[in-house]
Design a protein around this motif. Structure first.
Motif, PDB file in Angstrom:
ATOM      1  N   GLU A 136      -8.416  31.741  61.823  1.00  0.00           N
ATOM      2  CA  GLU A 136      -7.179  31.894  61.051  1.00  0.00           C
ATOM      3  C   GLU A 136      -6.224  32.940  61.635  1.00  0.00           C
ATOM      4  N   PRO A 137      -6.710  34.121  62.111  1.00  0.00           N
ATOM      5  CA  PRO A 137      -5.779  35.091  62.701  1.00  0.00           C
ATOM      6  C   PRO A 137      -4.986  34.524  63.881  1.00  0.00           C
ATOM      7  N   LEU A 138      -5.612  33.675  64.703  1.00  0.00           N
ATOM      8  CA  LEU A 138      -4.890  33.071  65.826  1.00  0.00           C
ATOM      9  C   LEU A 138      -3.859  32.062  65.335  1.00  0.00           C
ATOM     10  N   GLN A 139      -4.193  31.309  64.281  1.00  0.00           N
ATOM     11  CA  GLN A 139      -3.227  30.380  63.696  1.00  0.00           C
ATOM     12  C   GLN A 139      -2.021  31.133  63.139  1.00  0.00           C
ATOM     13  N   GLN A 140      -2.282  32.255  62.456  1.00  0.00           N
ATOM     14  CA  GLN A 140      -1.190  33.074  61.910  1.00  0.00           C
ATOM     15  C   GLN A 140      -0.332  33.658  63.021  1.00  0.00           C
ATOM     16  N   CYS A 141      -0.989  34.077  64.099  1.00  0.00           N
ATOM     17  CA  CYS A 141      -0.268  34.643  65.241  1.00  0.00           C
ATOM     18  C   CYS A 141       0.646  33.598  65.872  1.00  0.00           C
ATOM     19  N   ALA A 142       0.112  32.390  66.087  1.00  0.00           N
ATOM     20  CA  ALA A 142       0.906  31.312  66.694  1.00  0.00           C
ATOM     21  C   ALA A 142       2.071  30.931  65.783  1.00  0.00           C
TER      22      ALA A 142
END
Length: 260
Positions: A136-142
């Motif tokens: 989820e953190p990578l999805q939020q970052c993208a």
């Protein structure tokens, strides 16, 4: 005594217990032939001592490597992170994002040698790979980066991804500088190294602020591109001065559009 006789006596002594007589004989042989001193000590060392030395020699390369590259650990540092990677195709090139279930580790920038023009830098982003397989953190970052390039007004409404990098967790002046920059210098604004040092609590640390900008593991989101020289020159940047110039121009233009 000849060296060969020393070696013979040395081999016979090693099977004996370290009684007072044995220790006196060992001392006498070492005085008689100094060249045998080191070999005698090594051969007659207790097995546990030799084993500990061997373990230290074997461990030293990995220990040095762990100092060079900080390991990301989960919440309480009990286990190493399962790091995942994603690539975002952006107007300024490929942005490589890494992170885990706890947070974003790094954003790696490409180095631009040519400033993109309006046609080449069409405001769109594309994520390489499956979104569902990313933490989820990578999805939020993208999602945040996509909004930054394509719809800057949405960045205020989107949650910032959690960060999970040692530099942003341990108490240090670098951490204070980076968090101050993230909180206080907004989209379309700029600040000098000296001014940021003052806001972070040390007006004499402009040079240290420059070091913090070079160490920033989450560029663009933590906007080190907004830190410029007191003279008005843009200064250096990890992605190259061309990228820094583009990011500042992008923010200025988008801010003017939002003001109209």
């Amino acid at each position: 005594m000849r060296a060969s006789s020393c070696k013979l006596e040395q081999r016979s002594f090693c099977g004996l217990k370290q009684s007072s007589a044995f220790l006196s004989l060992t001392s006498w042989v070492c005085r008689t032939s100094p060249s045998a001193n080191g070999a005698l000590r090594a051969a007659c060392s207790p097995p546990r001592q030799r084993l500990a030395k061997d373990r230290r020699r074997q461990a030293s390369p990995s220990t040095m490597a762990s100092r060079r590259v900080p390991k990301m650990t989960s919440k309480e540092g009990t286990s190493q992170c399962q790091e995942k990677h994603a690539v975002l195709l952006s107007p300024v090139g490929k942005l490589e994002i890494s992170g885990c279930e706890t947070g974003v580790h790094e954003i790696k920038l490409p180095r631009l040698s040519v400033l993109p023009n309006g046609t080449e830098a069409a405001m769109r982003c594309e994520l390489s790979g499956s979104v569902t397989s990313m933490p989820e953190p990578l999805q939020q970052c993208a999602a945040w980066l996509n909004a930054y390039f394509c719809e800057p007004s949405r960045t205020e409404q989107l949650p910032l991804p959690p960060f999970h990098h040692p530099m942003l967790q341990q108490d240090s002046f670098t951490k204070e500088v980076l968090w101050t920059l993230l909180r206080e210098v907004k989209f379309g604004e700029a600040i000098s190294y000296q001014q940021l040092a003052e806001r972070a609590g040390n007006s004499r640390a402009a040079r240290a602020v420059g070091g913090a900008m070079r160490s920033n593991p989450i560029p663009i989101i933590i906007p080190c591109h907004r830190v410029i020289c007191s003279s008005g020159q843009i200064g250096n940047y990890g992605g190259g001065n061309v990228m820094k110039e583009w990011l500042l121009s992008h923010e200025k233009l988008q801010k003017e559009k939002l003001a109209d």
